[in-house]
Write a protein that holds these residues in place. Structure first.
Motif, short mmCIF file in Angstrom:
data_model
loop_
_atom_site.label_atom_id
_atom_site.label_comp_id
_atom_site.label_asym_id
_atom_site.label_seq_id
_atom_site.Cartn_x
_atom_site.Cartn_y
_atom_site.Cartn_z
N HIS A 1 0.82 -1.22 0.00
CA HIS A 1 0.00 0.00 0.00
C HIS A 1 0.85 1.27 0.00
O HIS A 1 0.31 2.37 -0.17
CB HIS A 1 -1.01 0.01 1.15
CG HIS A 1 -0.45 -0.21 2.51
ND1 HIS A 1 -0.96 -1.16 3.37
CD2 HIS A 1 0.56 0.38 3.19
CE1 HIS A 1 -0.29 -1.13 4.51
NE2 HIS A 1 0.63 -0.19 4.41
N ASN B 1 -7.13 -1.37 3.55
CA ASN B 1 -8.42 -1.26 2.90
C ASN B 1 -8.84 0.22 2.97
O ASN B 1 -8.11 1.05 3.52
CB ASN B 1 -9.44 -2.22 3.52
CG ASN B 1 -9.70 -1.96 4.99
OD1 ASN B 1 -9.76 -0.81 5.44
ND2 ASN B 1 -9.89 -3.02 5.77
N TYR C 1 -7.00 0.06 -0.67
CA TYR C 1 -7.51 -0.71 -1.81
C TYR C 1 -8.90 -1.28 -1.53
O TYR C 1 -9.14 -1.83 -0.46
CB TYR C 1 -6.55 -1.85 -2.15
CG TYR C 1 -5.29 -1.38 -2.82
CD1 TYR C 1 -5.23 -1.24 -4.20
CD2 TYR C 1 -4.17 -1.03 -2.07
CE1 TYR C 1 -4.08 -0.79 -4.83
CE2 TYR C 1 -3.01 -0.57 -2.69
CZ TYR C 1 -2.98 -0.45 -4.06
OH TYR C 1 -1.83 0.01 -4.67
N THR C 2 -9.78 -1.15 -2.50
CA THR C 2 -11.06 -1.84 -2.44
C THR C 2 -10.84 -3.30 -2.85
O THR C 2 -9.82 -3.63 -3.48
CB THR C 2 -12.08 -1.22 -3.38
OG1 THR C 2 -11.60 -1.35 -4.73
CG2 THR C 2 -12.31 0.26 -3.06
N GLU C 3 -11.79 -4.16 -2.53
CA GLU C 3 -11.69 -5.56 -2.94
C GLU C 3 -11.64 -5.66 -4.46
O GLU C 3 -10.84 -6.44 -5.02
CB GLU C 3 -12.90 -6.34 -2.40
CG GLU C 3 -12.90 -7.80 -2.79
CD GLU C 3 -14.04 -8.58 -2.15
OE1 GLU C 3 -14.31 -9.71 -2.61
OE2 GLU C 3 -14.66 -8.07 -1.19
N THR D 1 -11.15 -9.12 5.71
CA THR D 1 -10.67 -8.08 6.61
C THR D 1 -9.86 -8.73 7.73
O THR D 1 -10.27 -9.75 8.28
CB THR D 1 -11.85 -7.30 7.21
OG1 THR D 1 -12.62 -6.73 6.15
CG2 THR D 1 -11.36 -6.20 8.14
N TRP E 1 -6.59 -5.41 4.82
CA TRP E 1 -6.97 -6.66 4.18
C TRP E 1 -5.97 -7.75 4.54
O TRP E 1 -4.78 -7.47 4.72
CB TRP E 1 -6.96 -6.53 2.65
CG TRP E 1 -8.00 -5.70 2.01
CD1 TRP E 1 -7.80 -4.56 1.28
CD2 TRP E 1 -9.41 -5.94 1.99
NE1 TRP E 1 -9.00 -4.08 0.82
CE2 TRP E 1 -10.00 -4.91 1.23
CE3 TRP E 1 -10.23 -6.92 2.56
CZ2 TRP E 1 -11.38 -4.82 1.02
CZ3 TRP E 1 -11.60 -6.83 2.35
CH2 TRP E 1 -12.16 -5.80 1.58
#
Length: 232
Positions: free
Chosen positions: A134, A164, A188-190, A208, A225
Motif C-alpha cells: 500500500h 483497505n 484498496y477496495t476488494e 478483513t 486486508w
C-alpha cells in the motif's frame, strides 16, 4: 548534466522523483521505536499468518518483503521455514536482527529495495508482504508483480496485508501524480485488489484482518486486508 529518459529504468526513476524520497522516509519512520505505531509494540505475527500456518501452509523457503522489525519473519522461522527477509530501512533491519537474536532464530536479513534484490528464480514456496504494497507507487506495481511471480515456485503461495479504504484513502493511480503524494498509502477496495492480482493469482482467501486487542501475541487491525493467493 540533465538526465534523459533512455530506458524503462530511467522512466521509473523519473516517476519516483515526483514523490517523496522513500529511503529517508523509512529511516525516519524507524528512528523512534517507542512511538505509537500499531505493530511496533507487538513481537508476534499477523493473526492471518498464524492462521495460515495453523491451517497447514507449508512455508518452506520463504521471503518476506518489507519485513520491518522482523516479527513475521521470526514466526516463520520458528515454524520451520528457511527465511530471507528484506527491508529498505537500515534501522528496520538492525531492529529485526536484534529481535531475531532474542528469539534465537536464524534469518537471512538484507537491507535492500525489492527492486534491487537478487534472488534465484522459482526458489520460494511462500512470499509475504505485510505493509509494503500500500506504500508502493503505482508505476512500481507492475515490476513488483513480475518479481513476486518470478521468485515463487510454480503453485507457490503469496500472502498480502494492505490497507483497505478504512486504513487510507483509495487514491486513484493517476491522482497520485497529479498531487505528487501517496497520502500515507493507498487504501484498496476488494475490486481493485482483484483487478491487480487475479490474472496471475488464485485468491484462496480475501478478508478483513481481525482486530486483536493488545497486549497479545498476535497483531491484527481491521483497517487492513488479509489475502492469501496461489500462483497460477
Amino acid at each position: 548534466m540533465e538526465k534523459a529518459i533512455l530506458d524503462h529504468n530511467d522512466l521509473l526513476e523519473m516517476l519516483d522523483g515526483l514523490l517523496r524520497e522513500p529511503k529517508l522516509f523509512w529511516e525516519n519512520f524507524y528512528e523512534d521505536r517507542d512511538k505509537e505505531i500499531p505493530f511496533f509494540k507487538v513481537k508476534g505475527p499477523d493473526e492471518n499468518l498464524s492462521e495460515y500456518i495453523q491451517n497447514g501452509l507449508q512455508a518452506g523457503k520463504a521471503l518476506e518483503i518489507g519485513c520491518g522489525p522482523g516479527r513475521n519473519a521470526a514466526f516463520l522461522s520458528k515454524n520451520g521455514a528457511q527465511v530471507d527477509a528484506i527491508d529498505f530501512s537500515e534501522k528496520a533491519i538492525k531492529w529485526a536482527g536484534e529481535r531475531a537474536n532474542e528469539a534465537q532464530v536464524k534469518i537471512n536479513f538484507e537491507c535492500v529495495s525489492l527492486f534491487d534484490f537478487h534472488y534465484e528464480p522459482q526458489s520460494y514456496d511462500f512470499v509475504y508482504d505485510s505493509g509494503m504494497f500500500h506504500h508502493l507507487p503505482p508505476h512500481r506495481r507492475l515490476t513488483y508483480l513480475e518479481i513476486i511471480k518470478a521468485a515463487l515456485k510454480p503453485g507457490g503461495k503469496f500472502g498480502l496485508v494492505c490497507f483497505n479504504p478504512d486504513g487510507a484513502l483509495p487514491t486513484p493511480d493517476w491522482e497520485v501524480y497529479h498531487i505528487g503524494s501517496l497520502k500515507g498509502g493507498i487504501g484498496y477496495t476488494e475490486e481493485r485488489l482483484k483487478e491487480i492480482f487475479q490474472d496471475d493469482f488464485h485468491f484462496l482467501e480475501l478478508r478483513t484482518m481481525k482486530k486483536i486487542q493488545q497486549p497479545s501475541d498476535l497483531f491484527g487491525e481491521d483497517f487492513l486486508w488479509a489475502c492469501l493467493m496461489s500462483l497460477k
